[in-house]
Design a protein around this motif. Structure first.
Motif, PDB file in Angstrom:
ATOM      1  N   THR A 241      78.735 -17.067  14.689  1.00 23.96           N
ATOM      2  CA  THR A 241      80.017 -16.481  14.567  1.00 23.96           C
ATOM      3  C   THR A 241      79.931 -15.106  14.129  1.00 23.96           C
ATOM      4  OG1 THR A 241      81.021 -18.762  14.231  1.00 23.96           O
ATOM      5  CG2 THR A 241      82.544 -16.964  14.022  1.00 23.96           C
ATOM      6  N   ARG A 242      79.253 -14.946  13.066  1.00 30.08           N
ATOM      7  CA  ARG A 242      78.925 -13.529  12.355  1.00 30.08           C
ATOM      8  C   ARG A 242      78.388 -12.387  13.502  1.00 30.08           C
ATOM      9  NH1 ARG A 242      79.967 -10.064  10.689  1.00 30.08           N
ATOM     10  NH2 ARG A 242      79.307  -8.813   8.628  1.00 30.08           N
ATOM     11  N   LEU A 243      77.323 -13.047  13.947  1.00 26.99           N
ATOM     12  CA  LEU A 243      76.589 -12.187  15.053  1.00 26.99           C
ATOM     13  C   LEU A 243      77.058 -12.516  16.464  1.00 26.99           C
ATOM     14  CD1 LEU A 243      73.327 -12.404  13.247  1.00 26.99           C
ATOM     15  CD2 LEU A 243      74.927 -10.425  12.970  1.00 26.99           C
ATOM     16  N   ARG A 244      78.204 -11.911  16.936  1.00 25.68           N
ATOM     17  CA  ARG A 244      78.542 -12.290  18.052  1.00 25.68           C
ATOM     18  C   ARG A 244      77.583 -12.185  19.188  1.00 25.68           C
ATOM     19  NH1 ARG A 244      84.293 -13.043  18.292  1.00 25.68           N
ATOM     20  NH2 ARG A 244      84.417 -13.989  16.073  1.00 25.68           N
ATOM     21  N   LEU A 245      76.672 -11.064  19.223  1.00 26.06           N
ATOM     22  CA  LEU A 245      75.648 -11.070  20.202  1.00 26.06           C
ATOM     23  C   LEU A 245      74.541 -12.066  20.122  1.00 26.06           C
ATOM     24  CD1 LEU A 245      75.676  -8.837  22.377  1.00 26.06           C
ATOM     25  CD2 LEU A 245      73.924  -7.683  20.934  1.00 26.06           C
ATOM     26  N   LEU A 246      74.401 -12.643  19.232  1.00 25.27           N
ATOM     27  CA  LEU A 246      73.475 -13.819  19.196  1.00 25.27           C
ATOM     28  C   LEU A 246      74.167 -14.973  19.717  1.00 25.27           C
ATOM     29  CD1 LEU A 246      70.504 -14.616  18.013  1.00 25.27           C
ATOM     30  CD2 LEU A 246      71.762 -15.540  15.994  1.00 25.27           C
ATOM     31  N   GLY A 247      75.335 -15.162  19.170  1.00 27.57           N
ATOM     32  CA  GLY A 247      76.193 -16.421  19.852  1.00 27.57           C
ATOM     33  C   GLY A 247      76.111 -16.384  21.294  1.00 27.57           C
ATOM     34  N   HIS A 248      76.284 -15.230  22.080  1.00 27.63           N
ATOM     35  CA  HIS A 248      76.408 -15.155  23.332  1.00 27.63           C
ATOM     36  C   HIS A 248      75.049 -15.690  24.272  1.00 27.63           C
ATOM     37  CE1 HIS A 248      80.145 -12.359  23.332  1.00 27.63           C
ATOM     38  NE2 HIS A 248      80.522 -13.791  23.624  1.00 27.63           N
ATOM     39  N   ALA A 249      73.999 -15.343  23.403  1.00 25.52           N
ATOM     40  CA  ALA A 249      72.714 -15.770  23.810  1.00 25.52           C
ATOM     41  C   ALA A 249      72.338 -17.234  23.481  1.00 25.52           C
ATOM     42  CB  ALA A 249      71.523 -14.960  23.542  1.00 25.52           C
ATOM     43  N   VAL A 250      72.682 -17.825  22.419  1.00 29.53           N
ATOM     44  CA  VAL A 250      72.523 -19.198  21.859  1.00 29.53           C
ATOM     45  C   VAL A 250      73.339 -20.304  22.346  1.00 29.53           C
ATOM     46  CG1 VAL A 250      72.435 -20.587  20.017  1.00 29.53           C
ATOM     47  CG2 VAL A 250      71.515 -18.153  19.755  1.00 29.53           C
ATOM     48  N   THR A 251      74.769 -19.916  22.483  1.00 29.92           N
ATOM     49  CA  THR A 251      75.687 -20.902  22.815  1.00 29.92           C
ATOM     50  C   THR A 251      75.652 -21.510  24.469  1.00 29.92           C
ATOM     51  OG1 THR A 251      77.403 -20.064  21.441  1.00 29.92           O
ATOM     52  CG2 THR A 251      77.938 -21.538  23.168  1.00 29.92           C
ATOM     53  N   PRO A 252      75.301 -20.279  25.318  1.00 27.90           N
ATOM     54  CA  PRO A 252      74.936 -21.029  26.603  1.00 27.90           C
ATOM     55  C   PRO A 252      73.642 -21.789  26.579  1.00 27.90           C
ATOM     56  CG  PRO A 252      75.278 -18.620  26.751  1.00 27.90           C
ATOM     57  CD  PRO A 252      75.238 -19.071  25.307  1.00 27.90           C
TER      58      PRO A 252
ATOM     59  N   GLY B 278      74.123 -14.737  32.289  1.00 29.02           N
ATOM     60  CA  GLY B 278      73.146 -13.663  31.548  1.00 29.02           C
ATOM     61  C   GLY B 278      72.889 -14.089  29.935  1.00 29.02           C
ATOM     62  N   GLY B 279      73.705 -14.731  29.280  1.00 34.27           N
ATOM     63  CA  GLY B 279      73.554 -15.432  28.136  1.00 34.27           C
ATOM     64  C   GLY B 279      72.454 -16.125  28.007  1.00 34.27           C
ATOM     65  N   LEU B 280      72.390 -17.099  29.004  1.00 30.77           N
ATOM     66  CA  LEU B 280      71.454 -18.226  29.215  1.00 30.77           C
ATOM     67  C   LEU B 280      70.126 -17.632  29.324  1.00 30.77           C
ATOM     68  CD1 LEU B 280      70.957 -21.241  29.170  1.00 30.77           C
ATOM     69  CD2 LEU B 280      71.536 -21.068  31.922  1.00 30.77           C
ATOM     70  N   VAL B 281      69.999 -16.882  30.214  1.00 27.59           N
ATOM     71  CA  VAL B 281      68.682 -15.945  30.496  1.00 27.59           C
ATOM     72  C   VAL B 281      68.076 -15.488  29.207  1.00 27.59           C
ATOM     73  CG1 VAL B 281      67.597 -14.101  31.841  1.00 27.59           C
ATOM     74  CG2 VAL B 281      68.928 -15.630  32.900  1.00 27.59           C
ATOM     75  N   ALA B 282      69.231 -14.779  28.614  1.00 23.94           N
ATOM     76  CA  ALA B 282      68.545 -13.871  27.208  1.00 23.94           C
ATOM     77  C   ALA B 282      68.206 -15.030  26.231  1.00 23.94           C
ATOM     78  CB  ALA B 282      69.875 -13.407  26.774  1.00 23.94           C
ATOM     79  N   GLY B 283      69.133 -16.022  26.223  1.00 27.11           N
ATOM     80  CA  GLY B 283      68.736 -17.118  25.182  1.00 27.11           C
ATOM     81  C   GLY B 283      67.352 -17.789  25.439  1.00 27.11           C
ATOM     82  N   LEU B 284      66.940 -18.124  26.678  1.00 24.73           N
ATOM     83  CA  LEU B 284      65.657 -18.682  27.300  1.00 24.73           C
ATOM     84  C   LEU B 284      64.739 -17.783  27.011  1.00 24.73           C
ATOM     85  CD1 LEU B 284      66.691 -20.489  30.267  1.00 24.73           C
ATOM     86  CD2 LEU B 284      66.374 -21.446  28.197  1.00 24.73           C
ATOM     87  N   ALA B 285      64.818 -16.227  27.341  1.00 21.94           N
ATOM     88  CA  ALA B 285      63.799 -15.234  27.000  1.00 21.94           C
ATOM     89  C   ALA B 285      63.469 -15.457  25.444  1.00 21.94           C
ATOM     90  CB  ALA B 285      64.227 -14.066  27.416  1.00 21.94           C
ATOM     91  N   LEU B 286      64.458 -15.553  24.721  1.00 19.85           N
ATOM     92  CA  LEU B 286      64.346 -15.489  23.283  1.00 19.85           C
ATOM     93  C   LEU B 286      63.562 -16.661  22.841  1.00 19.85           C
ATOM     94  CD1 LEU B 286      65.125 -13.791  20.744  1.00 19.85           C
ATOM     95  CD2 LEU B 286      67.149 -15.645  20.601  1.00 19.85           C
ATOM     96  N   LEU B 287      63.727 -17.857  23.357  1.00 23.06           N
ATOM     97  CA  LEU B 287      63.067 -18.961  23.012  1.00 23.06           C
ATOM     98  C   LEU B 287      61.543 -18.863  23.267  1.00 23.06           C
ATOM     99  CD1 LEU B 287      64.824 -22.099  24.023  1.00 23.06           C
ATOM    100  CD2 LEU B 287      64.098 -21.710  21.884  1.00 23.06           C
ATOM    101  N   GLY B 288      61.281 -18.199  24.643  1.00 20.36           N
ATOM    102  CA  GLY B 288      59.929 -17.969  25.260  1.00 20.36           C
ATOM    103  C   GLY B 288      59.261 -16.897  24.047  1.00 20.36           C
ATOM    104  N   VAL B 289      59.851 -15.942  23.677  1.00 21.35           N
ATOM    105  CA  VAL B 289      59.167 -15.084  22.799  1.00 21.35           C
ATOM    106  C   VAL B 289      58.756 -15.897  21.427  1.00 21.35           C
ATOM    107  CG1 VAL B 289      59.663 -13.159  21.357  1.00 21.35           C
ATOM    108  CG2 VAL B 289      60.208 -12.963  23.689  1.00 21.35           C
TER     109      VAL B 289
END
Lengths: 258, 332, 263
Positions: free
Chosen positions: A86-97, B34-45
């Motif tokens: 919630t604090r770091l929106r950008l991280l949330g956009h990667a983590v939540t999906p 896009g978020g999903l891909v970014a998140g998965l890439a992060l996990l891979g790293v």
């Protein structure tokens, strides 16, 4: 309505239905002479439950321990991550999906992976599976609660020149508590099931899952059913615990709509 | 002095998260993907980084292992997992005694990827049947519970408790039904048991979601139908069913994912005996977990994850089909 | 004024010049779409104009907000359901780092001011609409602002409660000496509460008339007085656009916003 009166209205129909179903079950098995390996009768199950009581209780304790450890870890990680995202929106956009996608996949399938990672003599694989299974609903519900903020509250905070941390502390966290409690309820039931199911992938030979499959392979089906009953009770205990926590956390609130 | 021209829409600092048709929906999908891909890439790293710098023997806290081992068998490199897909899947047929001769013949010339894909398809078929059955049973149950508050109060606790039963527990018992129950000309097979378990997991979210949906019409709408003396059937068709759609769709997605889980778990506990020639991804996972090459295991687990996700997305398409009934912002 | 070419951008407000003197009660009234709420929200920096500037207390709207030059009361109270009445009122003080003792004293003062001493430990869902608005007003007054901005705070209340709340508000603002800019769509309310009623008209939103209300001290008989009805009629005529140039002028000490007659 008096306490006893309310109880009978709320609980009586369920109890009556339960008694009727058990009675029907027993009659069905006796009347049709159904073999125990197709369907065991309640009386046989009860007999096995009482005779194998100690063994069942020990197995339940092992599974319960795995479930509670995994649940606590999963909940704590979910809360921390939800707050961070919630604090770091950008991280949330990667983590939540990613977590949303995780909710759609069979998490118990990761059990053999963890067995490779931690070895066959560790309890950690099962606890890891439970932790993931608990983490997902708590995270998703909490992040939703944290991001929903009514317009009037948002404007109120703006009119009071509050900074983001203050908004988080004063509006978002208290507002997210009901959502968190919903997630906790789901996580609590999932914890027990995941703990039991993860035992089917091998590893240590303690726990209810192992007990059930062991008894089934020895064709002692009533005993297997008795252990299933124990698993159900364990699950209900966890669920009741979650409801209790919800009561404590939300007790002071008098909500108009739930 | 000064004029003020205004946009009637929302100021920048207030996020507008409502989904819109057309360009808006596309933007949301791309953003999420896009978020999903970014998140998965992060996990891979993170995975590879831990492998490179983490403690080789894992880490222990109070005697309990907390961090996993980093050797290549415990945590294979991501590219190893990718490469393994191209290998020949001859290993499985010899080592596992649980499959009949017909299956070993078919997998002799297959790649790992081919074997996994075939298994996913089989699991999908079982899960699909289970999901449809669960849908019908769940909807029927919801209608029944909606009809009578008494029945609801009696049955709801058992409904909730039913989901605490670990279905793997039933599976060894169900495995005995294989071949022993005959109705007409059709024999109960292990495949049917798997479908049953999938249906068992699927019906619960459907019934709860549908029940909530049937009750979700506002007081005003209910009053309208009462005033016009509509019958229960008419109210059902014209009010309750349409208003239950926004609640049914998310429940359907849950049920789809649950049916996949049910099928996989059932395969594992039943299939330790025999499912005959058919093998699902669950059995494949079990098979590979008994071997020493973990990369194949990882590949098959990832495949199971993709299956679950794919099924959920597929069911999510229903959202678009039933768009007309899916009131925006009506999510609970 | 030019019409903005971009689709979706409608010129909601034309040149507005408005001043509120210290301790003065100014009501903004007009039909829907005249931009009265929008104007208030722009002043409060809750909405940003796409062009043009706003000066509040000699500063930009954003700066005035950050410096907390005013309190804002919303139409839907906006109370936090999980906090007690006391905790709701002390919210601004808490946010701005006022220490515990000073907070407690101030909140007790405010509870007395709005007459909710007996309800300090209640929670918003337990209160009626009128009481919730009183809590919201107490909150807006927590830091003794010189100006109160109110966006139809009594709009959701029934007529009897509205009249009671109007009496309360008059008493409160007399006691605190705060200036008020009050948006409403009720003519009797505007006339009862205000020293000056600013009448707005829509498309584009602009001030069409300013009506001076000379009713003196408000009391229980005010609503029955002949002058009250005369003033209501004046405002109603102004709203219908039947009067000519406005007879109010908007100068005064401590002007918070630049002023000029507008048509």
């Amino acid at each position: 309505m008096s306490g006893a009166g309310r109880f009978s209205v709320l609980a009586l129909p369920a109890l009556v239905l339960g008694a009727v179903l058990i009675g029907l079950w027993q009659a069905l098995v006796d009347g049709f002479g159904i073999k125990s390996w197709i369907l065991s009768s309640p009386s046989e199950i009860w007999r096995q439950l009482t005779s194998l009581f100690n063994g069942i209780v020990i197995a339940t304790t092992h599974t319960g321990l795995n479930a509670i450890v995994g649940l606590v870890v999963g909940v704590v990680v979910a809360l921390l991550l939800a707050g961070l995202c919630t604090r770091l929106r950008l991280l949330g956009h990667a983590v939540t999906p990613v977590v949303g996608a995780l909710a759609a996949v069979p998490i118990v399938c990761t059990a053999p992976l963890f067995l490779f990672m931690y070895g066959l003599t560790s309890s950690t694989p099962r606890r890891a599976v439970v932790a993931i299974a608990a983490f997902v609903p708590v995270y998703l519900n909490t992040i939703r609660g944290l991001s929903e903020m009514s317009t009037v509250h948002a404007e109120l905070m703006r009119s009071l020149a509050a900074d983001r941390m203050q908004v988080l502390r004063i509006i978002r966290f208290p507002g997210a508590l009901p959502h968190f409690c919903t997630g906790l309820r789901i996580a609590a039931s999932l914890a027990v099931i995941s703990a039991v199911v993860s035992e089917y992938f091998g590893g240590l030979q303690n726990g209810l899952g192992y007990f059930i499959s062991d008894q089934a392979h020895n064709t002692n089906y009533p005993a297997a059913w008795a252990a299933v009953l124990a698993a159900v009770v364990l699950g209900l205990i966890f669920f009741a615990g979650a409801v209790l926590i919800e009561r404590v956390l939300l007790e002071r609130r008098v909500t108009t709509a739930s | 002095m000064t004029g003020l021209a205004l946009q009637p829409a929302r100021p920048a600092w207030r996020r507008d998260a409502r989904l819109m048709r057309g360009a808006g929906l596309l933007r949301v999908i791309v953003f999420r993907a896009g978020g999903l891909v970014a998140g998965l890439a992060l996990l891979g790293v993170v995975w590879e980084a831990y492998k490179a710098w983490g403690p080789t023997g894992g880490a222990h806290l109070l005697g309990i292992s907390v961090l996993p081992r980093t050797d290549d068998n415990a945590m294979p490199h991501l590219w190893t997992i990718w490469n393994v897909l191209g290998q020949q899947d001859a290993v499985g047929s010899q080592q596992t005694l649980s499959f009949g001769p017909s299956s070993s013949g078919s997998s002799g010339g297959q790649t790992v990827l081919g074997a996994i894909a075939g298994d996913c398809l089989q699991t999908f078929q079982w899960a699909a049947v289970g999901c449809v059955v669960g849908l019908l049973v769940g909807m029927g149950l919801a209608l029944l519970l909606d009809r009578s508050r008494l029945i609801e109060r009696a049955a709801l606790p058992y409904l909730v408790a039913s989901q605490t039963v670990p279905l793997v527990a039933l599976a060894p018992i169900l495995a005995q039904w294989d071949g022993s129950i005959k109705i007409g000309g059709w024999t109960w097979s292990n495949g049917t048991s798997i479908e049953l378990v999938a249906a068992y997991l699927a019906f619960f979210p459907i019934s709860i979601g549908m029940l909530r949906g049937l009750r979700s019409a506002s007081a005003v709408q209910n009053d309208l139908f009462t005033c016009t003396a509509a019958s229960w059937r008419q109210t059902l068709l014209r009010l309750k069913l349409p208003t239950s759609v926004p609640h049914l769709l998310p429940a359907l997605r849950l049920a789809a994912a649950a049916s996949v889980v049910g099928a996989i778990v059932a395969e594992i506990s039943i299939g330790q005996g025999a499912i005959g020639a058919k093998s699902g991804i669950g059995t494949r996972i079990w098979e590979y977990s008994q071997q020493s090459d973990s990369a194949r295991l990882y590949a098959s687990v990832i495949a199971a994850a993709v299956l679950g996700l794919g099924v959920t997305l597929l069911v999510g398409l229903f959202d678009l089909v039933l768009y007309r009934y899916n009131r925006l912002g009506a999510r609970d | 004024m030019t019409f903005s070419g971009r689709r979706g951008t409608v010129q909601a407000l034309q040149e507005i010049d408005l001043s509120v003197a210290a301790g003065e009660f100014v009501a903004l009234i007009g039909p829907s779409g005249c931009g009265k709420s929008t104007l208030l929200r722009i002043i409060a920096d809750l909405q940003v104009p796409s062009s043009g500037t706003v000066t509040v207390a000699g500063k930009s709207a954003a700066q005035a907000r950050l410096d907390q030059e005013y309190g804002f009361a919303f139409q839907q109270a906006g109370l936090l359901d999980w906090r007690t009445v006391r905790a709701n009122i002390e919210l601004p003080l808490q946010l701005h780092g006022v220490d515990g003792d000073a907070r407690r004293r101030r909140v007790s003062e405010l509870l007395g001011l709005v007459g909710l001493e007996d309800f300090a430990e209640h929670r918003p869902p337990q209160l009626s609409g009128g009481m919730q608005q009183r809590v919201a007003i107490a909150r807006a007054l927590a830091e003794k602002p010189a100006l109160l901005l109110m966006d139809e705070p009594f709009g959701a209340l029934d007529e009897m409660t509205r009249e009671r709340m109007q009496d309360e508000l008059v008493r409160i603002t007399d006691e605190t000496g705060a200036a008020v800019l009050f948006v409403t769509h009720s003519i009797p309310e505007a006339v009862f509460l205000a020293d000056r009623v600013v009448v707005m008209s829509p498309r584009p939103g602009r001030i069409s008339q300013v009506v001076e209300i000379g009713l003196g001290e408000r009391n229980a008989d005010t609503r029955e007085a002949h002058e009250f009805y005369a003033a209501i009629t004046t405002v109603r005529e102004a709203l219908r656009g039947r009067l000519g140039k406005g007879d109010g002028d908007g100068d005064g000490d401590g002007a918070l916003v630049d002023s000029r007659e507008a048509l």
